[in-house]
Motif scaffolding. Structure first.
Motif, mmCIF file in Angstrom:
data_model
loop_
_atom_site.group_PDB
_atom_site.id
_atom_site.type_symbol
_atom_site.label_atom_id
_atom_site.label_comp_id
_atom_site.label_asym_id
_atom_site.label_seq_id
_atom_site.Cartn_x
_atom_site.Cartn_y
_atom_site.Cartn_z
ATOM 1 N N TYR A 8 0.840 -1.204 0.000
ATOM 2 C CA TYR A 8 0.000 0.000 0.000
ATOM 3 C C TYR A 8 0.874 1.253 0.000
ATOM 4 O O TYR A 8 0.572 2.221 -0.672
ATOM 5 C CB TYR A 8 -0.932 0.018 1.221
ATOM 6 C CG TYR A 8 -1.971 -1.081 1.250
ATOM 7 C CD1 TYR A 8 -2.451 -1.653 0.068
ATOM 8 C CD2 TYR A 8 -2.506 -1.531 2.462
ATOM 9 C CE1 TYR A 8 -3.409 -2.656 0.097
ATOM 10 C CE2 TYR A 8 -3.467 -2.523 2.495
ATOM 11 C CZ TYR A 8 -3.920 -3.096 1.319
ATOM 12 O OH TYR A 8 -4.870 -4.077 1.354
ATOM 13 N N GLY A 27 -9.626 -5.483 -8.153
ATOM 14 C CA GLY A 27 -9.449 -6.493 -7.106
ATOM 15 C C GLY A 27 -9.278 -5.789 -5.777
ATOM 16 O O GLY A 27 -8.384 -6.102 -4.989
ATOM 17 N N CYS A 28 -10.172 -4.826 -5.520
ATOM 18 C CA CYS A 28 -9.998 -3.914 -4.371
ATOM 19 C C CYS A 28 -10.355 -4.567 -3.037
ATOM 20 O O CYS A 28 -10.116 -3.972 -1.983
ATOM 21 C CB CYS A 28 -10.825 -2.651 -4.572
ATOM 22 S SG CYS A 28 -12.608 -2.952 -4.634
ATOM 23 N N ALA A 29 -10.925 -5.765 -3.065
ATOM 24 C CA ALA A 29 -11.292 -6.511 -1.844
ATOM 25 C C ALA A 29 -12.066 -5.616 -0.866
ATOM 26 O O ALA A 29 -13.095 -5.052 -1.247
ATOM 27 C CB ALA A 29 -10.066 -7.133 -1.212
ATOM 28 N N CYS A 52 -15.998 -10.130 -5.986
ATOM 29 C CA CYS A 52 -16.712 -10.558 -4.778
ATOM 30 C C CYS A 52 -17.389 -9.346 -4.138
ATOM 31 O O CYS A 52 -16.725 -8.519 -3.503
ATOM 32 C CB CYS A 52 -15.728 -11.212 -3.803
ATOM 33 S SG CYS A 52 -16.498 -11.747 -2.285
ATOM 34 N N VAL A 55 -17.218 -8.999 -0.002
ATOM 35 C CA VAL A 55 -15.981 -8.493 0.624
ATOM 36 C C VAL A 55 -15.838 -6.991 0.377
ATOM 37 O O VAL A 55 -15.368 -6.246 1.227
ATOM 38 C CB VAL A 55 -14.730 -9.276 0.139
ATOM 39 C CG1 VAL A 55 -14.392 -8.971 -1.303
ATOM 40 C CG2 VAL A 55 -13.508 -8.962 1.004
ATOM 41 N N SER A 86 -15.788 -8.469 -13.164
ATOM 42 C CA SER A 86 -14.507 -9.143 -13.383
ATOM 43 C C SER A 86 -13.589 -8.335 -14.285
ATOM 44 O O SER A 86 -14.039 -7.729 -15.261
ATOM 45 C CB SER A 86 -14.741 -10.520 -14.014
ATOM 46 O OG SER A 86 -13.504 -11.077 -14.422
ATOM 47 N N VAL A 87 -12.308 -8.374 -13.987
ATOM 48 C CA VAL A 87 -11.304 -7.730 -14.836
ATOM 49 C C VAL A 87 -11.191 -8.399 -16.205
ATOM 50 O O VAL A 87 -10.481 -7.922 -17.070
ATOM 51 C CB VAL A 87 -9.896 -7.709 -14.201
ATOM 52 C CG1 VAL A 87 -9.829 -6.754 -13.039
ATOM 53 C CG2 VAL A 87 -9.460 -9.106 -13.792
ATOM 54 N N ILE A 103 -3.193 -4.885 -7.156
ATOM 55 C CA ILE A 103 -2.312 -5.348 -6.090
ATOM 56 C C ILE A 103 -2.706 -6.763 -5.686
ATOM 57 O O ILE A 103 -3.820 -6.989 -5.197
ATOM 58 C CB ILE A 103 -2.383 -4.383 -4.871
ATOM 59 C CG1 ILE A 103 -2.100 -2.936 -5.310
ATOM 60 C CG2 ILE A 103 -1.424 -4.818 -3.757
ATOM 61 C CD1 ILE A 103 -0.764 -2.734 -6.020
ATOM 62 N N GLU A 104 -1.788 -7.705 -5.898
ATOM 63 C CA GLU A 104 -2.035 -9.111 -5.568
ATOM 64 C C GLU A 104 -3.356 -9.603 -6.178
ATOM 65 O O GLU A 104 -4.176 -10.223 -5.520
ATOM 66 C CB GLU A 104 -2.033 -9.319 -4.043
ATOM 67 C CG GLU A 104 -0.772 -8.809 -3.360
ATOM 68 C CD GLU A 104 0.505 -9.513 -3.815
ATOM 69 O OE1 GLU A 104 1.177 -8.924 -4.693
ATOM 70 O OE2 GLU A 104 0.839 -10.595 -3.309
ATOM 71 N N LEU A 105 -3.535 -9.294 -7.444
ATOM 72 C CA LEU A 105 -4.745 -9.704 -8.162
ATOM 73 C C LEU A 105 -4.472 -10.813 -9.167
ATOM 74 O O LEU A 105 -5.177 -11.830 -9.182
ATOM 75 C CB LEU A 105 -5.357 -8.484 -8.878
ATOM 76 C CG LEU A 105 -6.433 -8.802 -9.926
ATOM 77 C CD1 LEU A 105 -7.692 -9.363 -9.277
ATOM 78 C CD2 LEU A 105 -6.763 -7.566 -10.762
ATOM 79 N N HIS A 108 -4.693 -14.564 -8.723
ATOM 80 C CA HIS A 108 -6.010 -15.122 -8.382
ATOM 81 C C HIS A 108 -6.855 -15.393 -9.618
ATOM 82 O O HIS A 108 -7.975 -15.895 -9.498
ATOM 83 C CB HIS A 108 -6.757 -14.170 -7.447
ATOM 84 C CG HIS A 108 -6.116 -14.045 -6.100
ATOM 85 N ND1 HIS A 108 -6.470 -14.827 -5.021
ATOM 86 C CD2 HIS A 108 -5.101 -13.245 -5.676
ATOM 87 C CE1 HIS A 108 -5.707 -14.502 -3.984
ATOM 88 N NE2 HIS A 108 -4.871 -13.547 -4.342
ATOM 89 N N LEU A 109 -6.348 -15.027 -10.795
ATOM 90 C CA LEU A 109 -7.154 -15.154 -12.008
ATOM 91 C C LEU A 109 -7.046 -16.548 -12.613
ATOM 92 O O LEU A 109 -5.964 -17.132 -12.666
ATOM 93 C CB LEU A 109 -6.704 -14.112 -13.050
ATOM 94 C CG LEU A 109 -6.813 -12.642 -12.629
ATOM 95 C CD1 LEU A 109 -6.307 -11.741 -13.752
ATOM 96 C CD2 LEU A 109 -8.243 -12.280 -12.236
HETATM 97 N N1 SAM Z 1 -5.865 -5.724 -3.764
HETATM 98 C C1 SAM Z 1 -6.204 -6.124 -2.406
HETATM 99 C C2 SAM Z 1 -5.024 -6.010 -1.491
HETATM 100 O O1 SAM Z 1 -3.917 -5.902 -1.966
HETATM 101 O O2 SAM Z 1 -5.211 -6.027 -0.281
HETATM 102 C C3 SAM Z 1 -6.802 -7.523 -2.339
HETATM 103 C C4 SAM Z 1 -6.077 -8.612 -3.013
HETATM 104 S S1 SAM Z 1 -6.935 -10.180 -2.816
HETATM 105 C C5 SAM Z 1 -5.561 -11.206 -2.496
HETATM 106 C C6 SAM Z 1 -7.467 -10.536 -4.476
HETATM 107 C C7 SAM Z 1 -8.818 -9.916 -4.796
HETATM 108 O O3 SAM Z 1 -9.071 -10.077 -6.192
HETATM 109 C C8 SAM Z 1 -9.984 -10.581 -4.062
HETATM 110 O O4 SAM Z 1 -10.742 -9.606 -3.388
HETATM 111 C C9 SAM Z 1 -10.784 -11.245 -5.193
HETATM 112 O O5 SAM Z 1 -12.178 -11.256 -4.935
HETATM 113 C C10 SAM Z 1 -10.438 -10.367 -6.378
HETATM 114 N N2 SAM Z 1 -10.615 -11.014 -7.691
HETATM 115 C C11 SAM Z 1 -10.331 -12.287 -8.045
HETATM 116 N N3 SAM Z 1 -10.635 -12.510 -9.332
HETATM 117 C C12 SAM Z 1 -11.118 -11.336 -9.828
HETATM 118 C C13 SAM Z 1 -11.605 -10.924 -11.101
HETATM 119 N N4 SAM Z 1 -11.656 -11.773 -12.123
HETATM 120 N N5 SAM Z 1 -12.027 -9.652 -11.241
HETATM 121 C C14 SAM Z 1 -11.978 -8.792 -10.204
HETATM 122 N N6 SAM Z 1 -11.525 -9.118 -8.984
HETATM 123 C C15 SAM Z 1 -11.110 -10.379 -8.787
#
Ligand code: SAM
Length: 231
Positions: A8, A27-29, A52, A55, A86-87, A103-105, A108-109
């Motif tokens: 951050y 992916g702002c969680a 999601c 969250v 979704s991205v 960030i850390e997104l 997860h894809l």
């Molecule tokens: N960016 C935040 C951080 O650094 O604290 C959260 C990162 S978290 C590890 C990954 C996030 O990506 C989750 O909230 C998840 O729901 C989201 N995510 C996963 N696949 C996604 C998609 N296809 N489109 C948008 N968001 C997605």
């Protein structure tokens, strides 16, 4: 400081340096980064996107104005918008941003989402600057208890060569320059493994070449808007 705070802080430093007006966090969680960025006066538009919705809603009240904001209205106007989607999909609400953070997104894809990601972010959204962070797998042997991936939801974790070749390919294809850095220093004597979190910073090479080919861009919404301030 813990690693997530260092990530951050990295974004906050960039915002302090480049003073973007419009920032989107993909992916702002639970909107922690958006909440931190809210306090930067250069920012006029903040947008969040997550697949999601629950969250994202958890702590979104933090984004709403504070009582003091009503008592002492400031000169600047701040618009905050959260989107559920979704991205892997294009939505015109993500056009025209100065900075897009992921960030850390990417780890997860799903494979099919990761395949569409560069076209959506660099081709369609086409912001001036993009920041992408992801684990550096070369650091994993130094992390206690990590056997395969750092989190069970990770679909992959890349070493520096893998991340850099993916990022360089996207940069080349969509007209960006890219630089690599990271956060989380390796211990003394282990510098060879690199940062714990690897980060790529992309900058568009030819900003604002008149109006981009906006005409071919879809105008139909793909995301569901969850909240907007002011409403
Ligand atoms: N960016 C935040 C951080 O650094 O604290 C959260 C990162 S978290 C590890 C990954 C996030 O990506 C989750 O909230 C998840 O729901 C989201 N995510 C996963 N696949 C996604 C998609 N296809 N489109 C948008 N968001 C997605």
């Amino acid at each position: 400081p813990p690693l997530y705070k260092q990530r951050y802080q990295f974004v906050k430093d960039l915002v302090g340096k480049y003073k973007p007006k419009k920032v989107a966090d993909l992916g702002c969680a639970d909107c922690t980064l958006l909440w931190m960025l809210k306090f930067y006066n250069c920012i006029e538009v903040l947008a969040g996107l997550d697949i999601c919705a629950s969250v994202m809603k958890e702590k979104m009240h933090r984004l709403y104005p504070l009582p003091a904001d009503y008592l002492q209205p400031s000169e600047r106007s701040l618009t905050v918008t959260l989107h559920h989607g979704s991205v892997a999909h294009e939505d015109p609400c993500m056009l025209g941003f100065d900075l897009v953070t992921c960030i850390e997104l990417i780890e997860h894809l799903e494979e099919s989402e990761l395949e569409k990601f560069p076209e959506v972010v660099f081709g369609f959204m086409a912001p001036t600057m993009v920041v992408i962070s992801t684990p550096n797998s070369e650091f994993n042997p130094l992390l206690p208890g990590v056997t395969v991936f750092r989190h069970q939801d990770h679909k992959f974790e890349w070493d520096r060569a893998q991340f850099q070749s993916w990022a360089l390919d996207a940069a080349k294809r969509y007209g960006y320059s890219v630089e690599f850095t990271g956060v989380g220093n390796p211990p003394t004597g282990m510098e060879d493994v690199g940062f714990c979190t690897q980060i790529a910073v992309f900058v568009k090479k030819y900003p604002q070449t008149s109006e981009p080919a906006q005409s071919k861009k879809p105008t139909e919404a793909a995301y569901k808007t969850v909240t907007v301030y002011p409403s």
